[in-house]
Structure formats: C-alpha cells, structure tokens
Scaffold this motif. Structure first.
Motif, short mmCIF file in Angstrom:
data_model
loop_
_atom_site.label_atom_id
_atom_site.label_comp_id
_atom_site.label_asym_id
_atom_site.label_seq_id
_atom_site.Cartn_x
_atom_site.Cartn_y
_atom_site.Cartn_z
N VAL A 132 73.58 104.53 -18.16
CA VAL A 132 72.29 104.09 -18.66
C VAL A 132 72.49 102.77 -19.40
O VAL A 132 73.34 102.69 -20.29
N GLN A 133 71.72 101.75 -19.03
CA GLN A 133 71.98 100.41 -19.55
C GLN A 133 70.71 99.70 -20.01
O GLN A 133 69.63 99.90 -19.45
N ASP A 134 70.90 98.82 -21.00
CA ASP A 134 69.84 97.93 -21.43
C ASP A 134 69.46 97.00 -20.28
O ASP A 134 70.32 96.52 -19.54
N ARG A 135 68.17 96.72 -20.14
CA ARG A 135 67.70 95.89 -19.03
C ARG A 135 68.24 94.47 -19.09
O ARG A 135 68.31 93.78 -18.07
N LEU A 136 68.65 94.00 -20.27
CA LEU A 136 69.17 92.64 -20.40
C LEU A 136 70.69 92.60 -20.50
O LEU A 136 71.25 91.58 -20.90
N ALA A 158 66.60 96.77 -25.88
CA ALA A 158 66.78 97.18 -27.28
C ALA A 158 65.93 98.38 -27.66
O ALA A 158 65.60 98.55 -28.84
N ASP A 159 65.61 99.23 -26.71
CA ASP A 159 64.74 100.39 -26.93
C ASP A 159 65.59 101.66 -26.91
O ASP A 159 65.87 102.22 -25.85
N ALA A 160 66.02 102.12 -28.08
CA ALA A 160 66.88 103.29 -28.14
C ALA A 160 66.17 104.55 -27.66
O ALA A 160 66.78 105.42 -27.04
N GLU A 161 64.88 104.66 -27.93
CA GLU A 161 64.13 105.80 -27.42
C GLU A 161 64.06 105.76 -25.89
O GLU A 161 64.12 106.79 -25.23
N GLY A 173 76.24 115.85 -14.56
CA GLY A 173 77.30 114.85 -14.45
C GLY A 173 77.58 114.20 -15.80
O GLY A 173 76.82 114.34 -16.76
N ALA A 174 78.69 113.47 -15.86
CA ALA A 174 79.03 112.73 -17.07
C ALA A 174 78.09 111.54 -17.22
O ALA A 174 77.53 111.04 -16.25
N ALA A 175 77.94 111.05 -18.47
CA ALA A 175 77.02 109.93 -18.71
C ALA A 175 77.66 108.93 -19.66
O ALA A 175 78.35 109.29 -20.61
N MET A 176 77.40 107.66 -19.36
CA MET A 176 77.80 106.56 -20.24
C MET A 176 76.55 105.79 -20.62
O MET A 176 75.67 105.54 -19.79
N LEU A 177 76.46 105.41 -21.89
CA LEU A 177 75.41 104.52 -22.37
C LEU A 177 76.08 103.19 -22.68
O LEU A 177 76.94 103.10 -23.56
N ALA A 178 75.72 102.15 -21.91
CA ALA A 178 76.41 100.86 -22.02
C ALA A 178 75.43 99.78 -22.48
O ALA A 178 74.31 99.70 -21.98
N THR A 179 75.88 98.96 -23.42
CA THR A 179 75.03 97.89 -23.92
C THR A 179 75.87 96.69 -24.35
O THR A 179 77.03 96.83 -24.75
N ASP A 180 75.29 95.51 -24.23
CA ASP A 180 75.85 94.35 -24.92
C ASP A 180 75.73 94.60 -26.42
O ASP A 180 74.77 95.24 -26.89
N GLY A 181 76.67 94.06 -27.20
CA GLY A 181 76.52 94.08 -28.65
C GLY A 181 75.58 92.99 -29.09
O GLY A 181 74.60 93.22 -29.80
N VAL A 182 75.88 91.75 -28.65
CA VAL A 182 74.99 90.60 -28.81
C VAL A 182 74.59 90.16 -27.41
O VAL A 182 75.45 89.97 -26.55
N PHE A 183 73.31 90.00 -27.18
CA PHE A 183 72.82 89.66 -25.84
C PHE A 183 72.96 88.17 -25.61
O PHE A 183 72.47 87.35 -26.39
N SER A 184 73.64 87.83 -24.51
CA SER A 184 74.13 86.47 -24.31
C SER A 184 73.03 85.44 -24.10
O SER A 184 73.24 84.26 -24.37
N MET A 185 71.87 85.84 -23.61
CA MET A 185 70.80 84.87 -23.33
C MET A 185 69.70 84.90 -24.38
O MET A 185 68.90 83.98 -24.46
N ASP A 186 69.61 85.98 -25.17
CA ASP A 186 68.60 86.08 -26.22
C ASP A 186 69.19 85.92 -27.61
O ASP A 186 68.48 85.52 -28.54
N ASP A 188 70.07 88.23 -29.69
CA ASP A 188 69.79 89.32 -30.62
C ASP A 188 70.86 90.40 -30.52
O ASP A 188 71.70 90.39 -29.61
N VAL A 189 70.84 91.33 -31.47
CA VAL A 189 71.88 92.36 -31.58
C VAL A 189 71.30 93.71 -31.19
O VAL A 189 70.18 94.06 -31.56
N ALA A 190 72.07 94.47 -30.43
CA ALA A 190 71.63 95.80 -29.99
C ALA A 190 71.47 96.74 -31.18
O ALA A 190 72.22 96.65 -32.16
N PRO A 191 70.51 97.69 -31.10
CA PRO A 191 70.33 98.69 -32.17
C PRO A 191 71.40 99.78 -32.07
O PRO A 191 71.13 100.91 -31.65
#
Length: 399
Positions: A132-136, A158-161, A173-186, A188-191
């Motif tokens: 499951v990944q952030d759209r950006l 950046a929508d945790a809900e 199945g197993a699940a991973m939640l993957a996100t940038d820490g700081v988004f390279s084009m915006d 901003d920082v992930a929640p």
C-alpha cells in the motif's frame, strides 16, 4: 491471417511526436565544471538551484580527500558483487556508521536508492501479498511492487486514513505500507506517526524511503523517522540515500537485523550487481561523519528555507506547503514552466521545470532546491529572478 506485429520504431516516433506537442520532451544538459553551487553549462556559469546537495558535501575537501586516498589504494572499481569478493572494509565501515547514526542494529549498502527499493519489495513480497503506497511516492517504489508481483494499492497523498482503508481491502497475505519520508516533488513530510499506527493496526510492515530526509531533518540529521520519534519497532526498514544530502552515490537500507540479513541473502538487486567502489564508500563515510557533527549546515538550510518562503510570499509566488529544502513554485501548464525556466537561465539561474508524468497534469512547477552553501544574497537574487520570469511570461501569454 495473423495480426501484424506493432513496429516499435513507429511507436517511439508517435510517442515522441506527442511529447513534443505537449511540451514534455526532456533533454540532457552537459555540465562542464562544478564549483560549489555554480555550474558551467554551454560556456556560461549558472547558479544551481535544482541539485540535491543539500548540505554542500559533494565537493567538501575532506570528502574528496577520502575519495582520492581510497582510490589510490583500492582502485576505481568494486571488482565483484558483495557476496563474491566485492565486500570491502570501507563498505563494512559505512554500513556500521549509518546504522549507528540512524539508531538501527544493521544496515546494508546498495548501488543506488532505486536498486534498494527494488530489493526491499522483491525480497519480502510475493504474488499473494500487498504493498500500500502514497499516490505521490517515488517511481522506484511503484516499480518495486511491479517487480515483486504483489498487489499494489495506492492512497491519497499523505492520507493515513486512506492508507488504513487500503490495507483493509487486502486482508490476506503479508502487507507492506511504503511511503517517501520527504516527497521529492512537493517537499512535504509524510505523516509517519499516523502511518505507523495504521500499519500496526493491520499488521503491516512500514517502510520509509527517506532519501530526501536523512541528513536534513530530525535530531542530528537522522531524518524524518527520527523527527517523528519513531524507531525500529515502528519502522523496521528505512532507506537513506548517499546521493542527496550526503553528496555522493549509493544508498543504505537500515533496520531490523533479521530483515537486513534476509535482504543480504535473497534480494536480487543486491546479489547480482557489482559492489559500489570502495573509494566511493570511503567518501560517503567521511560525509556521514561531517553530517553528524556539523549542525550548522542544517541550521543554515532552515534559515534559507524561511528566507526563500518569506521572499516568495512577498512577491506573490505560488508555493506548496514545504519546510524542507525542496521548494516547488507552481506554474500550471507545461509551456509556462518551460518559459519561466528559460527566463531564469537567461538571468543566470538553473532551476528545473518539472512536468508530467513526474507530477500530475496541470501541476507543472519549478523545483527550487536549496543548499547550505548558498549565500543569503543568492537566495534573495533567485526570488527576484523568479518574480521577473513570472511577469515576463505572463505578459507574453496575455499579449
């Protein structure tokens, strides 16, 4: 009669024609020489405001000295993969230093952040699993899910809900939640605290690509994970690039011992590629040590970010909400972004115009990036040049 196979050359020609029509063609520029934040391009010196050397370490003399000394001893290449005979004492020292810095038990060195992201998902996820990944998120995280063959689910930026809802759609199945820490084009920082809670509620592994956070954010420059007051229990794996704030090349995945050992033994992008040259590892080791102790570099970045944002607001530039060295100036259309970038270059500033598919349609921008080795007067001059470029382009388009 069998259907005729598509001609790849014609497909490429058609795609290129469409890109030309939509102002989406990309072209390389050749840098002749570098001198801090100054770059020589086509015989002209430009002020660089589009690189990722946030701490100004790429040409720092101790870092370059470490590179040259190691190269004189160990040569230019990595010789072999890490598990054959390519794992050098310089690699080991760098992994230990980064693990200690980030407060994790282990770390593993990769040739690039792209390879590292491919490795993490390929080694941990399979056909019956989900990511499951952030759209950006960065493209490498998206490509990694495709390589792993897992189910890919994406949530609004950046929508945790939203992340929690997506995790609930893949209960098996197993699940991973993957996100940038700081988004390279915006910028901003992930929640991260909210994402960590969502991951825990759904028994998912939280993986943070902190390429643009490590060295810049958090106590001692330890990144967005540390800034969120999270540790290995909440974030079992995180990526720290060596090619941005640390000024070098390569990346390190740091985290839980068992997971790192599993990556080292099974991740194809680690097993089947030549190790980073030991000289490059030695340079990155010197850069990490400087980043850990020279807090003035981060202090200067914070001051530059505030100075730029204050100036941009004063002249009416449209910014995104970012407190990091990545400061996007929204332009809207692709042609407008390209025209503004051209006017900036004529004034002696290099700022990249970022267009789809790197950013969403209608959200083209100038991606301004700041460095600790910029001066206050350079930041002020850039703001003035941006305002001039906007006014010239608006006058042209309105005319």
């Amino acid at each position: 009669m069998a259907e005729q196979r598509p001609d790849l050359r014609r497909r490429v020609q058609s795609a290129r024609s469409s890109a030309l029509a939509d102002d989406l063609v990309r072209r390389r520029r050749v840098v002749g020489r570098r001198d801090g934040v100054r770059l020589e391009v086509d015989g002209r010196w430009l002020q660089n405001f589009c690189g990722n050397d946030y701490l100004g370490l790429a040409q720092q003399f101790q870092v370059v000295d470490a590179l040259q000394n190691a190269a004189s001893r160990d040569g230019a290449g990595g010789v072999a993969s890490h598990l054959v005979c390519g794992h050098h004492v310089a690699h080991e020292a760098l992994e230990r230093e980064v693990a200690d810095w980030l407060g994790t038990p282990r770390a593993l060195l990769f040739g690039s952040g792209y390879l590292a992201n491919l490795a993490v998902q390929q080694a941990l996820l399979g056909d019956d699993d989900a990511c499951v990944q952030d759209r950006l998120n960065h493209a490498s995280l998206i490509d990694a899910s495709r390589l792993a063959g897992c189910r890919l689910r994406r949530y609004p930026h950046a929508d945790a809900e939203g992340a929690l809802r997506q995790l609930k759609t893949v209960p098996t199945g197993a699940a991973m939640l993957a996100t940038d820490g700081v988004f390279s084009m915006d910028g901003d920082v992930a929640p991260l605290r909210q994402l960590a809670l969502a991951a825990r509620m759904q028994s998912a592994l939280l993986y943070v690509d902190d390429a643009h956070g490590v060295g810049v954010l958090g106590p001692g420059g330890r990144g967005s994970v540390a800034e969120a007051k999270l540790g290995v229990e909440e974030v079992p794996l995180q990526l720290a690039t060596l090619g941005k704030a640390l000024g070098g090349y390569g990346a390190v995945v740091a985290g839980d011992t068992d997971l790192i050992e599993h990556l080292a033994g099974t991740a194809r992008p680690y097993l089947y590629t030549t190790a980073l040259p030991p000289a490059q590892a030695a340079a990155s080791l010197a850069a990490v040590k400087l980043a850990r102790r020279e807090h003035w570099r981060r202090d200067k970045l914070v001051a530059h970010v505030q100075r730029f944002r204050d100036g941009a607001r004063r002249v009416g530039l449209q910014l995104l909400p970012s407190d990091t060295p990545i400061q996007p100036v929204l332009c809207g259309g692709n042609a407008r972004a390209l025209d503004m970038a051209a006017h900036l270059e004529a004034d002696g500033f290099w700022v990249a115009a970022i267009r789809p598919p790197t950013v969403p349609e209608g959200r083209a921008r100038l991606r301004v990036t700041l460095s600790a080795v910029h001066g206050d007067e350079q930041v002020d001059a850039l703001v003035e040049a941006l305002a001039r470029a906007r006014d010239r382009v608006d006058a042209l388009h309105l005319g």
